[in-house]
Enzyme design. Structure first.
Site, PDB file in Angstrom:
ATOM      1  N   LEU A 187       0.513  48.280  68.669  1.00 29.80           N
ATOM      2  CA  LEU A 187       0.769  48.540  70.090  1.00 29.80           C
ATOM      3  C   LEU A 187       1.168  49.992  70.348  1.00 29.80           C
ATOM      4  O   LEU A 187       1.864  50.619  69.553  1.00 29.80           O
ATOM      5  CB  LEU A 187       1.876  47.600  70.597  1.00 29.80           C
ATOM      6  N   HIS A 196      -0.860  49.630  75.746  1.00 20.38           N
ATOM      7  CA  HIS A 196      -0.534  48.190  75.744  1.00 20.38           C
ATOM      8  C   HIS A 196       0.767  47.939  76.511  1.00 20.38           C
ATOM      9  O   HIS A 196       0.873  46.981  77.287  1.00 20.38           O
ATOM     10  CB  HIS A 196      -0.329  47.687  74.317  1.00 20.38           C
ATOM     11  N   GLN A 224      -8.195  49.611  81.761  1.00 21.68           N
ATOM     12  CA  GLN A 224      -9.429  50.295  82.154  1.00 21.68           C
ATOM     13  C   GLN A 224     -10.031  51.068  80.973  1.00 21.68           C
ATOM     14  O   GLN A 224     -11.209  51.400  80.971  1.00 21.68           O
ATOM     15  CB  GLN A 224      -9.129  51.229  83.341  1.00 21.68           C
ATOM     16  N   ARG A 256      -6.912  53.034  67.277  1.00 17.31           N
ATOM     17  CA  ARG A 256      -7.751  53.746  66.307  1.00 17.31           C
ATOM     18  C   ARG A 256      -7.421  55.237  66.221  1.00 17.31           C
ATOM     19  O   ARG A 256      -7.893  55.906  65.302  1.00 17.31           O
ATOM     20  CB  ARG A 256      -9.232  53.550  66.640  1.00 17.31           C
TER      21      ARG A 256
HETATM   22  P1  AMP Z   1      -6.795  46.302  72.131  1.00 16.87           P
HETATM   23  O1  AMP Z   1      -5.534  46.050  71.375  1.00 16.87           O
HETATM   24  O2  AMP Z   1      -7.452  47.594  71.788  1.00 16.87           O
HETATM   25  O3  AMP Z   1      -7.738  45.121  72.089  1.00 16.87           O
HETATM   26  O4  AMP Z   1      -6.364  46.454  73.650  1.00 16.87           O
HETATM   27  C1  AMP Z   1      -5.663  45.444  74.324  1.00 16.87           C
HETATM   28  C2  AMP Z   1      -5.612  45.759  75.798  1.00 16.87           C
HETATM   29  O5  AMP Z   1      -4.936  46.995  76.008  1.00 16.87           O
HETATM   30  C3  AMP Z   1      -7.016  45.899  76.416  1.00 16.87           C
HETATM   31  O6  AMP Z   1      -7.022  45.310  77.704  1.00 16.87           O
HETATM   32  C4  AMP Z   1      -7.173  47.400  76.500  1.00 16.87           C
HETATM   33  O7  AMP Z   1      -8.060  47.818  77.510  1.00 16.87           O
HETATM   34  C5  AMP Z   1      -5.751  47.830  76.785  1.00 16.87           C
HETATM   35  N1  AMP Z   1      -5.583  49.250  76.409  1.00 16.87           N
HETATM   36  C6  AMP Z   1      -5.879  49.807  75.218  1.00 16.87           C
HETATM   37  N2  AMP Z   1      -5.647  51.138  75.241  1.00 16.87           N
HETATM   38  C7  AMP Z   1      -5.230  51.429  76.485  1.00 16.87           C
HETATM   39  C8  AMP Z   1      -4.843  52.632  77.160  1.00 16.87           C
HETATM   40  N3  AMP Z   1      -4.857  53.809  76.544  1.00 16.87           N
HETATM   41  N4  AMP Z   1      -4.450  52.544  78.442  1.00 16.87           N
HETATM   42  C9  AMP Z   1      -4.436  51.351  79.087  1.00 16.87           C
HETATM   43  N5  AMP Z   1      -4.783  50.183  78.521  1.00 16.87           N
HETATM   44  C10 AMP Z   1      -5.168  50.219  77.240  1.00 16.87           C
END
Ligand code: AMP
Length: 280
Positions: free
Chosen positions: A33, A37, A148, A187
């Site tokens: 996170l 997140h 987004q 990442r």
């Molecule tokens: P992930 O853990 O990459 O699957 O992301 C989980 C959620 O967090 C998804 O809805 C992503 O779009 C959101 N998310 C990831 N990175 C960002 C960011 N930099 N800004 C806003 N939301 C994010």
């Protein structure tokens, strides 16, 4: 805050919340996170009686040559962050809990899943839609919070929610960025300091596209050419750079309406995505 790994324990807790008339805000994640997140968790906290965060590195959305095995995992650290944000439950199932050996059912959102990222990652969005559908059933969310940052994912999940009549509202929150403009991502941990500096060119190019459009340019090819020039100066390999309608994800021959400028690029060995929207 409770941490559940079993579907039954999670579903029972959700059932208890419902019985007590509590609304449930849900933030699905793959863990590791960061502030992106956390912005979703904070919004969920503001708008719901109960907040559930899922942490699940979903094998179904990784291709055979992708980074499933090396994807960062640190439940202890993530749990500390969720506790600080006052989440009520972390749901952290194992792959076998979500996909038992005889698992057969997949959700695919046609037309939206094979463009942009989907072109280069076949099966990726089917994996995403399937896991989100399952999680929504288990968690019984009233509100679903997405970022987004994954613009195509948000479009696809919103469509699935509408098409399959999930009784909930979807909220898409703005992209949270690092000081240099790079969109936060789990990442980013793969990037060296130099690669991080190089990667900042992606957002500079996205900002330039917005400036060009606001200055009156309506030919997407002109905008894309300038953007590619800005990115080429740095050591980055673009996978795609597309200007599409923000809802249909279809290419726009002439810029109008709600526009999504989206890209994916490799910086070193790390694949990054980013985007910006412009409303005309
Ligand atoms: P992930 O853990 O990459 O699957 O992301 C989980 C959620 O967090 C998804 O809805 C992503 O779009 C959101 N998310 C990831 N990175 C960002 C960011 N930099 N800004 C806003 N939301 C994010």
């Amino acid at each position: 805050m409770k941490i559940f790994t079993g579907i039954k324990a999670m579903a029972d807790a959700a059932e208890g919340f419902k019985r007590n008339g509590c609304s449930i805000g849900f933030v699905p994640t793959m863990g590791a996170l960061h502030d992106g997140h956390l912005s979703l968790i904070r919004r969920a906290r503001k708008e719901n009686d109960k907040v559930v965060v899922s942490i699940f590195v979903n094998p179904a959305q990784f291709g055979p040559k992708e980074d499933l095995n090396k994807y960062p995992r640190n439940l202890k650290r993530d749990a500390g962050l969720c506790l600080r944000e006052k989440a009520d439950i972390i749901f952290a199932p194992s792959p076998g809990e979500i996909y038992p050996r005889d698992y057969k059912t997949y959700v695919s959102v046609k037309g939206l899943s094979d463009v942009l990222c989907g072109k280069l990652r076949p099966g990726h969005f089917q994996g995403v839609a399937t896991v989100v559908a399952k999680l929504l059933h288990i968690v019984r969310a009233d509100m679903l919070y997405l970022g987004q940052k994954d613009a195509q994912q948000a479009v696809i999940i919103k469509k699935m929610v509408r098409d399959l009549n999930f009784p909930l509202k979807v909220k898409v929150m703005p992209i949270v960025r690092e000081a240099g403009g790079l969109a936060m991502s789990s990442r980013n941990a793969y990037l060296s300091a130099q690669e991080k500096r190089d990667a900042a060119a992606l957002y500079r190019a996205l900002k330039s596209s917005r400036e060009q459009i606001r200055a009156g340019i309506r030919d997407p090819l002109v905008v894309i050419k300038k953007m590619k020039g800005l990115i080429r100066k740095n050591n980055i390999k673009l996978e795609y750079l597309s200007i599409v309608d923000a809802d249909s994800l279809k290419p726009l021959p002439r810029l109008k309406g709600k526009i999504l400028i989206a890209l994916a690029a490799r910086v070193g060995r790390t694949r990054l995505i980013d985007n910006i929207t412009v409303n005309l």
